[in-house]
Write an enzyme that holds these catalytic residues in place. Structure first.
Site, short mmCIF file in Angstrom:
data_model
loop_
_atom_site.label_atom_id
_atom_site.label_comp_id
_atom_site.label_asym_id
_atom_site.label_seq_id
_atom_site.Cartn_x
_atom_site.Cartn_y
_atom_site.Cartn_z
N ASN A 91 -9.92 -0.19 0.45
CA ASN A 91 -8.45 -0.12 0.38
C ASN A 91 -7.99 -0.65 -0.99
O ASN A 91 -8.09 -1.85 -1.24
CB ASN A 91 -7.88 -0.96 1.53
CG ASN A 91 -6.36 -0.96 1.56
OD1 ASN A 91 -5.70 -0.53 0.62
ND2 ASN A 91 -5.81 -1.45 2.66
N HIS B 58 -3.06 7.06 2.96
CA HIS B 58 -3.47 5.79 2.35
C HIS B 58 -4.87 5.45 2.86
O HIS B 58 -5.14 5.48 4.07
CB HIS B 58 -2.48 4.68 2.74
CG HIS B 58 -2.97 3.32 2.41
ND1 HIS B 58 -3.52 3.00 1.18
CD2 HIS B 58 -3.06 2.18 3.16
CE1 HIS B 58 -3.90 1.74 1.19
NE2 HIS B 58 -3.64 1.22 2.37
N CYS C 39 0.82 -1.22 0.00
CA CYS C 39 0.00 0.00 0.00
C CYS C 39 0.85 1.27 0.00
O CYS C 39 0.32 2.36 -0.24
CB CYS C 39 -0.94 0.02 1.19
SG CYS C 39 -2.01 -1.41 1.25
N1 ACO Z 1 -18.09 -8.74 9.85
C1 ACO Z 1 -18.43 -9.08 11.10
N2 ACO Z 1 -17.54 -9.44 12.04
C2 ACO Z 1 -16.24 -9.43 11.68
C3 ACO Z 1 -15.83 -9.09 10.40
C4 ACO Z 1 -16.80 -8.74 9.46
N3 ACO Z 1 -16.50 -8.38 8.21
N4 ACO Z 1 -14.49 -9.17 10.35
C5 ACO Z 1 -14.07 -9.55 11.56
N5 ACO Z 1 -15.13 -9.74 12.36
C6 ACO Z 1 -15.11 -10.17 13.74
C7 ACO Z 1 -13.89 -10.97 14.07
O1 ACO Z 1 -14.11 -12.34 13.77
C8 ACO Z 1 -13.74 -10.73 15.54
O2 ACO Z 1 -14.65 -11.58 16.20
P1 ACO Z 1 -14.22 -12.29 17.59
O3 ACO Z 1 -13.93 -11.17 18.54
O4 ACO Z 1 -15.41 -13.10 17.94
O5 ACO Z 1 -13.00 -13.09 17.26
C9 ACO Z 1 -14.24 -9.32 15.70
O6 ACO Z 1 -15.06 -9.02 14.56
C10 ACO Z 1 -13.13 -8.31 15.75
O7 ACO Z 1 -13.77 -7.09 16.02
P2 ACO Z 1 -12.96 -5.82 16.44
O8 ACO Z 1 -11.96 -6.14 17.48
O9 ACO Z 1 -13.93 -4.74 16.73
O10 ACO Z 1 -12.22 -5.48 15.09
P3 ACO Z 1 -11.23 -4.33 14.86
O11 ACO Z 1 -11.70 -3.11 15.54
O12 ACO Z 1 -9.83 -4.77 15.08
O13 ACO Z 1 -11.42 -4.08 13.30
C11 ACO Z 1 -10.28 -4.35 11.24
C12 ACO Z 1 -10.98 -5.06 12.40
C13 ACO Z 1 -11.28 -3.48 10.51
C14 ACO Z 1 -9.74 -5.38 10.27
C15 ACO Z 1 -9.15 -3.46 11.79
O14 ACO Z 1 -8.33 -4.21 12.64
C16 ACO Z 1 -8.32 -2.84 10.72
O15 ACO Z 1 -8.78 -2.01 9.97
N6 ACO Z 1 -7.01 -3.19 10.64
C17 ACO Z 1 -6.11 -2.63 9.67
C18 ACO Z 1 -6.41 -3.24 8.35
C19 ACO Z 1 -5.66 -2.56 7.25
O16 ACO Z 1 -5.77 -1.38 7.07
N7 ACO Z 1 -4.94 -3.34 6.47
C20 ACO Z 1 -4.29 -2.87 5.34
C21 ACO Z 1 -2.99 -2.22 5.67
S1 ACO Z 1 -2.17 -1.71 4.32
C22 ACO Z 1 -1.74 -2.91 3.20
O17 ACO Z 1 -0.61 -3.03 2.87
C23 ACO Z 1 -2.77 -3.82 2.58
#
Ligand code: ACO
Length: 336
Positions: A293, A263, A123
């Protein structure tokens, strides 16, 4: 304000003279995703700010999106394809391992004089490519360099994994870099990386370490995997560090930046970065709601939209700040 680049007399000013972008027509909404995996529009919107993303057609590859974004950037700059000296494509979803996507784009554009190569910084790719390109122009090596960030993330997303499939989209953004006899241009770029955290975000198979076999396909190891929480924390820290470093190098405070283009990973990351930098909400450009993203394409698409919508005017100070797998990060300050 100091001009770290132009204060060295042998280096030329590097200006972005044209921008362009291209996203596929097909829209995949959160409601569509509700029918594919166990998720809700409410969960996706509240955790990420994403409402929809664009998905390329089956017969549309990264090079198709890249070529169209490049054509638009060249038209915007008033530059003919034959006058391009170098094409750099930043991507983690090349059409194929080789030849490079940049070579395919070079042929399709008719950029017959141009050298071409790909770079891979996930990214962060667009800012990495801008940095590389700027040195070629500043050092008089090339006059016109085309930088493209392009991805078909839908080709590496596991559509059965709700943790990741809701986050990504496809698209391409491009910029033309040239020397212009004015003080305006790229003031500085800062890059960083930490391979010690490579496993936070990876696509494990298909390379030389783990070539494709029937087993790797069955184990779904050709799709991206991510530790979302750790990625989130590292993204915020690295983007704040990169932005602060870039601003310090130019001797300018965040309040003087007209438009911050981070980003576009997640609205909560954008908000956290802005808060830590002491930036106002209205300084931050966001289109993550519409595209999700798009990895290396994200700041290129956002920059194009910010310029074409009048959000960035000539003379404005612009801050690009990125983070991605690697880990990689970077920032650029531009006087538009
Ligand atoms: N729908 C419903 N529930 C979900 C989903 C979904 N799409 N995805 C995950 N969950 C669940 C998980 O299973 C987990 O459940 P559990 O607690 O029973 O195990 C729970 O939701 C996790 O919830 P939160 O802790 O509230 O999630 P968080 O606030 O960490 O958000 C997210 C998750 C959106 C992925 C966040 O961590 C994030 O944005 N991380 C960075 C991602 C990113 O930007 N990546 C790209 C970087 S750059 C690159 O090079 C690609």
């Amino acid at each position: 304000m100091t001009h770290p680049r132009t204060s060295r007399p042998h280096l030329r000013t590097v200006s972005i003279t044209g921008v362009g972008s291209c996203v596929p027509e097909r829209i995949l909404s959160n409601a569509d995703l509700e029918r594919m995996v166990e998720t809700t529009d409410e969960w996706i919107t509240s955790r990420t700010g994403i409402r929809e993303r664009r998905i390329a057609a089956d017969d549309q590859a990264t090079s198709d999106l890249a070529t169209e974004a490049a054509r638009r950037a060249l038209a915007d700059a008033g530059v003919r394809a034959e006058d391009v000296d170098l094409i750099i494509v930043a991507t983690i979803t090349p059409d194929m391992p080789f030849p490079s996507t940049a070579c395919l784009v070079q042929h399709r554009l008719g950029a017959t004089r141009a050298a071409a190569f790909d770079i891979e910084a996930a990214c962060s790719g667009f800012v990495y490519a801008l940095d590389i390109a700027s040195h070629f122009v500043a050092s008089h090596t090339y006059n016109t360099v085309l930088v493209i960030g392009a991805e078909k993330m839908s080709s590496v997303v596991d559509w059965t994994d709700r943790n990741t499939c809701v986050l990504f989209g496809d698209g391409a953004g491009a910029a033309v870099l040239q020397n212009r006899p004015s003080a305006h241009g790229l003031l500085t770029t800062c890059l960083g990386s930490d391979g010690g955290k490579a496993s936070l975000l990876e696509l494990p198979a298909g390379g030389s370490a783990c070539p494709a076999t029937a087993e790797t396909v069955a184990a779904r190891r050709h799709f991206l995997r991510m530790d979302g929480k750790e990625t989130f924390k590292n993204a915020v820290n690295a983007m704040v560090t990169a932005a602060t470093q870039a601003l310090e190098r130019c001797g300018i405070g965040i309040e003087r930046i007209r438009c911050i283009i981070p980003h576009q990973a997640n609205q909560r990351i954008l908000a956290a970065v802005a808060e830590r930098l002491g930036a106002r909400e209205d300084q931050v450009f966001s289109n993550v709601e519409r595209y999700g993203n798009t990895s290396a394409a994200s700041v290129g698409i956002a920059l194009d939209e910010a310029v074409k919508s009048g959000r960035i005017q000539r003379g404005d100070l612009v801050l690009l700040v990125v983070f991605g797998a690697g880990l990689t990060w970077g920032a650029a300050v531009i006087e538009w």
